[in-house]
Design a protein around this motif. Structure first.
Motif, PDB file in Angstrom:
ATOM      1  N   ALA A 195      29.022   0.817  -3.896  1.00  0.00           N
ATOM      2  CA  ALA A 195      28.532   1.813  -2.942  1.00  0.00           C
ATOM      3  C   ALA A 195      27.163   2.358  -3.340  1.00  0.00           C
ATOM      4  O   ALA A 195      26.270   2.479  -2.497  1.00  0.00           O
ATOM      5  N   ARG A 196      26.986   2.716  -4.599  1.00  0.00           N
ATOM      6  CA  ARG A 196      25.700   3.286  -5.013  1.00  0.00           C
ATOM      7  C   ARG A 196      24.577   2.274  -4.866  1.00  0.00           C
ATOM      8  O   ARG A 196      23.503   2.591  -4.336  1.00  0.00           O
ATOM      9  N   GLU A 197      24.811   1.055  -5.317  1.00  0.00           N
ATOM     10  CA  GLU A 197      23.791   0.007  -5.214  1.00  0.00           C
ATOM     11  C   GLU A 197      23.383  -0.221  -3.761  1.00  0.00           C
ATOM     12  O   GLU A 197      22.182  -0.292  -3.441  1.00  0.00           O
ATOM     13  N   LEU A 198      24.355  -0.328  -2.872  1.00  0.00           N
ATOM     14  CA  LEU A 198      24.051  -0.622  -1.479  1.00  0.00           C
ATOM     15  C   LEU A 198      23.420   0.573  -0.770  1.00  0.00           C
ATOM     16  O   LEU A 198      22.570   0.401   0.114  1.00  0.00           O
ATOM     17  N   ASP A 235      17.052   9.002  -6.962  1.00  0.00           N
ATOM     18  CA  ASP A 235      18.043   8.619  -7.962  1.00  0.00           C
ATOM     19  C   ASP A 235      18.561   9.803  -8.778  1.00  0.00           C
ATOM     20  O   ASP A 235      19.764   9.830  -9.112  1.00  0.00           O
ATOM     21  N   PRO A 236      17.723  10.806  -9.126  1.00  0.00           N
ATOM     22  CA  PRO A 236      18.292  11.961  -9.838  1.00  0.00           C
ATOM     23  C   PRO A 236      19.411  12.642  -9.072  1.00  0.00           C
ATOM     24  O   PRO A 236      20.382  13.123  -9.678  1.00  0.00           O
ATOM     25  N   ARG A 237      19.317  12.670  -7.743  1.00  0.00           N
ATOM     26  CA  ARG A 237      20.404  13.237  -6.945  1.00  0.00           C
ATOM     27  C   ARG A 237      21.662  12.395  -7.093  1.00  0.00           C
ATOM     28  O   ARG A 237      22.763  12.916  -7.293  1.00  0.00           O
ATOM     29  N   ARG A 238      21.522  11.077  -7.011  1.00  0.00           N
ATOM     30  CA  ARG A 238      22.674  10.204  -7.167  1.00  0.00           C
ATOM     31  C   ARG A 238      23.262  10.316  -8.571  1.00  0.00           C
ATOM     32  O   ARG A 238      24.477  10.235  -8.749  1.00  0.00           O
ATOM     33  N   ASP A 239      22.393  10.490  -9.563  1.00  0.00           N
ATOM     34  CA  ASP A 239      22.889  10.670 -10.928  1.00  0.00           C
ATOM     35  C   ASP A 239      23.754  11.919 -11.039  1.00  0.00           C
ATOM     36  O   ASP A 239      24.825  11.897 -11.642  1.00  0.00           O
ATOM     37  N   ARG A 240      23.291  13.015 -10.455  1.00  0.00           N
ATOM     38  CA  ARG A 240      24.033  14.270 -10.529  1.00  0.00           C
ATOM     39  C   ARG A 240      25.335  14.200  -9.729  1.00  0.00           C
ATOM     40  O   ARG A 240      26.324  14.849 -10.073  1.00  0.00           O
ATOM     41  N   ASN A 241      25.306  13.402  -8.662  1.00  0.00           N
ATOM     42  CA  ASN A 241      26.497  13.257  -7.807  1.00  0.00           C
ATOM     43  C   ASN A 241      27.267  11.979  -8.120  1.00  0.00           C
ATOM     44  O   ASN A 241      27.982  11.460  -7.262  1.00  0.00           O
ATOM     45  N   ARG A 242      27.140  11.490  -9.335  1.00  0.00           N
ATOM     46  CA  ARG A 242      27.748  10.199  -9.668  1.00  0.00           C
ATOM     47  C   ARG A 242      29.264  10.198  -9.516  1.00  0.00           C
ATOM     48  O   ARG A 242      29.878   9.140  -9.319  1.00  0.00           O
ATOM     49  N   TRP A 243      29.901  11.366  -9.598  1.00  0.00           N
ATOM     50  CA  TRP A 243      31.345  11.443  -9.383  1.00  0.00           C
ATOM     51  C   TRP A 243      31.732  11.018  -7.965  1.00  0.00           C
ATOM     52  O   TRP A 243      32.900  10.735  -7.693  1.00  0.00           O
ATOM     53  N   SER A 244      30.740  10.970  -7.040  1.00  0.00           N
ATOM     54  CA  SER A 244      31.019  10.517  -5.678  1.00  0.00           C
ATOM     55  C   SER A 244      31.403   9.043  -5.628  1.00  0.00           C
ATOM     56  O   SER A 244      32.041   8.595  -4.673  1.00  0.00           O
ATOM     57  N   TYR A 245      30.972   8.285  -6.642  1.00  0.00           N
ATOM     58  CA  TYR A 245      31.137   6.838  -6.602  1.00  0.00           C
ATOM     59  C   TYR A 245      32.335   6.326  -7.396  1.00  0.00           C
ATOM     60  O   TYR A 245      32.800   5.217  -7.169  1.00  0.00           O
ATOM     61  N   SER A 246      32.814   7.095  -8.356  1.00  0.00           N
ATOM     62  CA  SER A 246      33.896   6.597  -9.200  1.00  0.00           C
ATOM     63  C   SER A 246      34.678   7.772  -9.775  1.00  0.00           C
ATOM     64  O   SER A 246      34.252   8.922  -9.695  1.00  0.00           O
ATOM     65  N   GLY A 261      20.040   7.106   2.386  1.00  0.00           N
ATOM     66  CA  GLY A 261      20.484   6.769   1.045  1.00  0.00           C
ATOM     67  C   GLY A 261      21.803   7.411   0.685  1.00  0.00           C
ATOM     68  O   GLY A 261      22.219   7.383  -0.482  1.00  0.00           O
ATOM     69  N   THR A 262      22.470   7.993   1.671  1.00  0.00           N
ATOM     70  CA  THR A 262      23.776   8.604   1.492  1.00  0.00           C
ATOM     71  C   THR A 262      24.835   7.723   2.148  1.00  0.00           C
ATOM     72  O   THR A 262      24.521   6.682   2.734  1.00  0.00           O
ATOM     73  N   LEU A 263      26.089   8.166   2.071  1.00  0.00           N
ATOM     74  CA  LEU A 263      27.203   7.423   2.626  1.00  0.00           C
ATOM     75  C   LEU A 263      27.826   8.189   3.779  1.00  0.00           C
ATOM     76  O   LEU A 263      27.813   9.419   3.794  1.00  0.00           O
ATOM     77  N   MET A 264      28.417   7.471   4.726  1.00  0.00           N
ATOM     78  CA  MET A 264      29.193   8.085   5.799  1.00  0.00           C
ATOM     79  C   MET A 264      30.534   7.365   5.855  1.00  0.00           C
ATOM     80  O   MET A 264      30.583   6.129   5.851  1.00  0.00           O
ATOM     81  N   ALA A 265      31.620   8.134   5.882  1.00  0.00           N
ATOM     82  CA  ALA A 265      32.954   7.559   5.837  1.00  0.00           C
ATOM     83  C   ALA A 265      33.803   8.088   6.980  1.00  0.00           C
ATOM     84  O   ALA A 265      33.658   9.232   7.416  1.00  0.00           O
ATOM     85  N   VAL A 266      34.713   7.231   7.450  1.00  0.00           N
ATOM     86  CA  VAL A 266      35.714   7.602   8.454  1.00  0.00           C
ATOM     87  C   VAL A 266      37.074   7.175   7.921  1.00  0.00           C
ATOM     88  O   VAL A 266      37.237   6.061   7.411  1.00  0.00           O
TER      89      VAL A 266
END
Length: 252
Positions: A80-83, A99-110, A135-140
């Motif tokens: 998910a993060r890579e894509l 990327d710093p935002r994704r690093d801080r929110n890394r718990w979103s991915y695993s 660069g974010t995710l959307m889920a249903v």
């Protein structure tokens, strides 16, 4: 202008051989972001864009909005993060800066509170997930997706949905979650239940919430959003005001 920019990239030693269509699309969207051709060369250098950068997207399901912007469906949450990063880059974004935002929110991915392999998250069994131009995710969620034990997502998911770290979760559950995502993306309209004027503006609003999650951290964000301020009064809520009330569909 795309061909001329490709020529500049080749002359700069940043492109060898004939670029594929995804590479050329990256050039087009980067130009559309307001960059001059010479600036695209600097973006390619800063973001390490090569002829093979977008190879991981080959063969994947790509849904396109009315403006033809690509959204990449994620069928394996381990990537998910890579894509998400590649989707932002493909749309002319600068993922090295986010990327710093994704690093801080890394718990979103695993992990316990992040994504599960093959679905969209701990509360979204049999769901569908897509990477957005932000660069974010959307889920249903799929039908009967929510587990018995509640978690904070369930507690304050309301209206059209809520952002959980890097993931915007559409509220509710659906028989065909992938179809909900596809029709939402291709129409460019708000997802079910949302009051936002359009999908693009909603995602811009929710991306700011992702930045807030990163800025405050997990526990502090929940404190700021749910306890310190009243989430039932969005027009007075500083985090909603920062994210843009009109983009989020709030009428004050």
């Amino acid at each position: 202008m795309t061909d001329a920019t490709v020529g500049l990239l080749r002359d700069a030693g940043l492109l060898a051989g004939e670029p594929d269509e995804l590479y050329r699309e990256w050039v087009r969207w980067t130009l559309a972001a307001g960059h001059a051709p010479a600036d695209v060369v600097e973006v390619a250098r800063a973001e390490n864009v090569t002829a093979t950068t977008f190879a991981p997207l080959a063969g994947r399901t790509v849904w396109r909005g009315p403006d033809r912007r690509p959204y990449v469906r994620i069928d394996d949450a381990r990537r998910a993060r890579e894509l998400a990063r590649l989707t932002e880059l493909l749309n002319g974004g600068r993922p090295s800066r986010t990327d710093p935002r994704r690093d801080r929110n890394r718990w979103s991915y695993s992990g316990m509170l992040g994504l599960n392999r093959g679905d969209a998250g701990t509360t979204v069994k049999r769901g569908a997930l897509v990477a957005t131009p932000e660069g974010t995710l959307m889920a249903v969620a799929g039908r009967r997706a929510l587990r018995t034990l509640p978690n904070p997502v369930d507690w304050f998911a309301a209206r059209g949905g809520t952002t959980w770290g890097e993931m915007y979760l559409v509220n509710g559950s659906f028989d065909d979650p992938a179809e909900i995502l596809r029709t939402t993306v291709e129409s460019g309209r708000k997802p079910p239940g949302s009051g936002a004027p359009s999908l693009a503006r909603l995602l811009r609003h929710e991306r700011v919430h992702s930045e807030q999650w990163a800025r405050y951290g997990y526990a502090r964000f929940i404190w700021e959003y749910v306890i310190r301020h009243n989430p039932n009064k969005p027009c007075e809520h500083p985090l909603e005001r920062e994210a843009g009330l009109e983009d989020g569909g709030y009428r004050c």
